[in-house]
Design an enzyme around this catalytic site. Structure first.
Site, PDB file in Angstrom:
ATOM      1  CG  ASP A   1      -2.053   1.148   1.059  1.00 35.76           C
ATOM      2  OD1 ASP A   1      -2.699   1.401   0.257  1.00 35.76           O
ATOM      3  OD2 ASP A   1      -1.853   2.086   1.976  1.00 35.76           O
ATOM      4  CB  SER A   2       0.119   4.707  -1.135  1.00 45.30           C
ATOM      5  OG  SER A   2      -0.820   4.651  -0.274  1.00 45.30           O
TER       6      SER A   2
ATOM      7  CB  CYS B   1      -2.886   0.959  -2.669  1.00 46.88           C
ATOM      8  SG  CYS B   1      -2.996   3.002  -3.354  1.00 46.88           S
TER       9      CYS B   1
ATOM     10  CD  GLU C   1      -2.768   8.461   6.727  1.00 43.92           C
ATOM     11  OE1 GLU C   1      -1.885   8.845   7.046  1.00 43.92           O
ATOM     12  OE2 GLU C   1      -2.906   7.420   5.875  1.00 43.92           O
TER      13      GLU C   1
ATOM     14  CB  CYS D   1     -10.023   5.060  -1.046  1.00 43.23           C
ATOM     15  SG  CYS D   1      -8.891   5.897  -0.189  1.00 43.23           S
TER      16      CYS D   1
ATOM     17  CG  HIS E   1      -7.207   6.138   4.143  1.00 38.54           C
ATOM     18  ND1 HIS E   1      -6.590   5.734   3.256  1.00 38.54           N
ATOM     19  CD2 HIS E   1      -6.462   6.777   5.176  1.00 38.54           C
ATOM     20  CE1 HIS E   1      -5.158   5.970   3.736  1.00 38.54           C
ATOM     21  NE2 HIS E   1      -5.174   6.636   4.947  1.00 38.54           N
TER      22      HIS E   1
END
Ligand code: DGL
Length: 251
Positions: free
Chosen positions: A10-11, A73, A153, A184, A186
């Site tokens: 993942d990024s 991701c 985040e 996404c 998140h």
């Protein structure tokens, strides 16, 4: 080939939402998670840069002798996956095709309204809407909701800041969709707030659940009695990634 040792790329930390589904499946012996935390977010970058970063991640995984690599991701799945698959000596799966197949398995009415959420890059790629249209779903709408990433985040999973950001974005899509693709890493963490915005709860497509469904249909998987051994690596500050994992994996 039965995948025992898999990698997750993942990024940054977001892929932990996908990792959670992989851990809970008990289908793997070992998982190596790598987050490019030094260069996150990818979702605001150009296609060329995302491809370059994606190929560089393969360098990281070189010494691990993986059976399979999961791209958690969505942004990398949209741009980097093909280039990675061309050079890697093991199979690599992204989350976009599994997400579309998961939706197809649950929504039979092709006129259904489908809202696709993602980073700017993922929405600009139009990959979700193109794959959905191949399956006959043309009533789709892509909405870049980039601010959700820093909000999550920040550890904000509910409340006024999140609700007003959701209202800001969703004003562009006032109709109630039958399904929302959480495109996404998140977004599953704020799934409740997202679906509560609408009067009728839409079906939510979660990348982690979708990729597990895909892997179970595409590979012979072993069932283990215990959860896998998970090791975290990051291009910056692995301790922070491990901290986030502690919170997100039990959420
Ligand atoms: N992991 C990214 C995704 O799923 C979100 C964070 C980023 O922009 O790098 O698209």
């Amino acid at each position: 080939m039965i995948p025992y040792r898999i990698g997750v790329f993942d990024s940054g930390a977001g892929g932990i939402s996908v990792l959670k589904s992989l851990i809970h499946s008990h289908n793997f012996e070992e998982i190596i998670y790598y987050g490019d935390t030094a260069r996150v977010p990818y979702g605001v970058r150009s296609p060329e840069t995302i491809i370059q970063y994606s190929l560089e991640a393969l360098e990281f995984f070189k010494s691990f002798h993986l059976d399979l690599l999961v791209i958690a991701c969505n942004t990398v799945s949209a741009y980097g996956l093909k280039a990675m698959q061309e050079v890697a000596p093991y199979p690599i799966v992204g989350v976009i095709e599994p997400g579309v197949l998961a939706l197809k398995n649950k929504i039979s009415n092709k006129d259904s309204k489908i809202l696709i959420l993602g980073t700017k890059a993922t929405i600009q790629s139009k990959l979700y809407s193109e794959l959905l249209s191949v399956e006959g779903y043309c009533n789709t709408f892509g909405l870049a909701t980039s601010l959700f990433v820093p909000i999550v985040e920040e550890g904000i999973f509910e409340g006024a800041v999140l609700d007003s950001t959701i209202a800001h974005y969703f004003a562009k899509y006032p109709q109630t969709p039958e399904a929302i693709i959480l495109g996404c890493t998140h977004f599953p963490l704020i799934a409740d707030s997202i679906s509560n915005y609408y009067h009728k709860q839409p079906l939510l497509i979660h990348s982690g659940e979708a990729i597990m469904e895909y892997l179970q249909n595409s590979y012979i998987l072993k069932s283990f009695d215990t959860p896998p051994k998970v090791t975290f690596y990051a291009s910056d500050c692995v301790e922070k990634l491990e901290q986030i994992a502690k919170v997100w994996l039990i959420k």
